[in-house]
Design a protein around this motif. Sequence first.
Motif, PDB file in Angstrom:
ATOM      1  N   UNK A 190       9.613   1.726  36.811  1.00 26.61           N
ATOM      2  CA  UNK A 190      10.680   1.414  35.856  1.00 26.61           C
ATOM      3  C   UNK A 190      10.210   1.660  34.427  1.00 26.61           C
ATOM      4  N   UNK A 191      11.059   2.326  33.644  1.00 26.01           N
ATOM      5  CA  UNK A 191      10.721   2.576  32.247  1.00 26.01           C
ATOM      6  C   UNK A 191      10.892   1.300  31.429  1.00 26.01           C
ATOM      7  N   UNK A 192       9.909   1.014  30.582  1.00 26.46           N
ATOM      8  CA  UNK A 192       9.965  -0.163  29.729  1.00 26.46           C
ATOM      9  C   UNK A 192      10.976  -0.009  28.608  1.00 26.46           C
ATOM     10  N   UNK A 193      11.266   1.227  28.242  1.00 29.93           N
ATOM     11  CA  UNK A 193      12.282   1.488  27.209  1.00 29.93           C
ATOM     12  C   UNK A 193      13.374   2.354  27.798  1.00 29.93           C
ATOM     13  N   UNK A 194      14.516   2.344  27.142  1.00 32.43           N
ATOM     14  CA  UNK A 194      15.637   3.131  27.608  1.00 32.43           C
ATOM     15  C   UNK A 194      15.365   4.620  27.383  1.00 32.43           C
ATOM     16  N   UNK A 244      17.555   6.330  21.571  1.00 37.49           N
ATOM     17  CA  UNK A 244      17.540   5.322  22.610  1.00 37.49           C
ATOM     18  C   UNK A 244      18.767   5.419  23.482  1.00 37.49           C
ATOM     19  N   UNK A 245      18.587   5.419  24.773  1.00 35.75           N
ATOM     20  CA  UNK A 245      19.699   5.522  25.698  1.00 35.75           C
ATOM     21  C   UNK A 245      20.346   4.173  25.957  1.00 35.75           C
ATOM     22  N   UNK A 246      21.481   4.202  26.663  1.00 36.40           N
ATOM     23  CA  UNK A 246      22.217   2.980  26.975  1.00 36.40           C
ATOM     24  C   UNK A 246      21.965   2.501  28.395  1.00 36.40           C
TER      25      UNK A 246
END
Length: 202
Positions: free
Chosen positions: A156-160, A177-179
Amino acid sequence: MSVTATMHGKTKGNPRGSGYVRAERDLYVEPAWAIEALLDVEKIGGLVWDPACGTGTIPRVCRRRGLDVGGTDLANGIDFLSVTEKNWPLEPTAYWTRNRLSIVCNPPYRLAERFVLHAIALRVPLAAFFLRLAFLEGAGRRQRIFDPHPPARVWTFSRRVSCPSPGALIGGRKAGGGAMAFAWFVWTRDWKGPGYKGGWLP
């Protein structure tokens, strides 16, 4: 990412979405750093095949890592869902061997389940798919995929992660940054579960 049905004039479903108009044929570009993150935690060797290569980001990153890689796409006439050992689309054909092939792919969202199940049916040693973290949800999907074919790992990515369309990138829009939350789902031929191992990426 590859192609599916054309969706003109529709926006992405999340009301807090990125603002990108939905890309024609579900073509969204995964950032290079997201692929690098996978290669940092998975030992991927042999021939790497991206069967929905789109603009070619996954093959380019893998080549920079010194991997032998091939990319195909429905836009170029190769339908992954129709590929078998008998109609292997890459050269040399000798590379089709169950001990040397890894699939690394950002599949069309609307075909994600079918891509995963087809990769499992091909019985390749490793198949890694870049998917929304919400792919884990759903009783039906659990029955179709996760109970009979549990992934070995979910990273899992820690950021979007932002995945804009090629048109947005050509127009000068930078990927911010993604949603949505994304993860790499990794299936291996020898993993029987129960469940899966997890971890976090940058």
